[in-house]
Design an enzyme around this catalytic site. Structure first.
Site, PDB file in Angstrom:
ATOM      1  CB  SER A   1      26.231  36.143  54.186  1.00  0.00           C
ATOM      2  OG  SER A   1      26.410  36.524  55.527  1.00  0.00           O
TER       3      SER A   1
ATOM      4  CE  LYS B   1      23.699  39.340  56.112  1.00  0.00           C
ATOM      5  NZ  LYS B   1      24.211  38.138  55.539  1.00  0.00           N
TER       6      LYS B   1
END
Length: 190
Positions: free
Chosen positions: A43, A84
């Site tokens: 990701s 993230k």
């Protein structure tokens, strides 16, 4: 003979004390200041690779609030932490239109995505269009003590587009140092 035994015993006690103090300090540092984490999944490509080992600074956000484009580790659930990038801050409106990030209507440069954007064909999409109102929670601005996070691999990331905004209480810390594998050792910037 008795004196020698006593000296050996004292020496062992000194070593034991030193080891206990060292373990105690290591425990405190790991618990409250720094901890290792392993990147799991694609990701954050190309910035972070699956299996990269990093150091999380747990203390950073006791001194200041998260900043735009910080890479953070947060509790996505009681069993899983995610890595993230902070995109939106409290009080801001966030949207992406035609692969361009807008904060409060102002176009934002995302230097960490430059190579990906440059390699796109005119018909390809890096980030599907979205607006903060479309995300879980339906906010028109990011609430106080929350941030919006996205993975750098926008086409393959479970982030605020699925999870909604992230409470700053869920943030474990900031990470910007890859220490393993050795050939990827580096600090990642904004």
């Amino acid at each position: 003979m008795g004196k020698r035994k006593k000296e050996k015993k004292n020496e062992w006690l000194d070593w034991l004390k030193a080891l206990l103090i060292a373990f105690g300090l290591a425990f405190i540092v790991r618990m409250f200041f720094f901890a290792p984490i392993v990147v799991d999944g694609p990701s954050m490509l190309p910035t972070l690779h699956d299996g990269d080992q990093m150091i999380v600074n747990k203390f950073a956000y006791h001194l200041h609030e998260p900043e735009r484009f910080d890479v953070v580790v947060f509790h996505a659930s009681s069993k899983k932490d995610f890595i993230k990038r902070v995109i939106g801050l409290p009080g801001e409106h966030v949207e992406v239109i035609d692969n361009v990030l807008y904060i409060n209507g102002e176009e934002m440069n995302e230097p960490f995505l430059t190579d990906q954007k440059d390699s796109l064909k005119s018909y390809q999409i890096l980030t599907n269009d979205f607006s903060l109102e479309d995300l879980p929670g339906g906010y028109d601005v990011i609430p106080e003590d929350h941030v919006l996070v996205l993975g750098d691999n926008r086409g393959n990331s479970t982030d605020s587009r699925v999870l909604g905004v992230v409470s700053t209480d869920q943030i474990v810390g900031k990470t910007d140092l890859i220490y393993w594998p050795f050939n990827r050792m580096q600090t990642i910037g904004k």
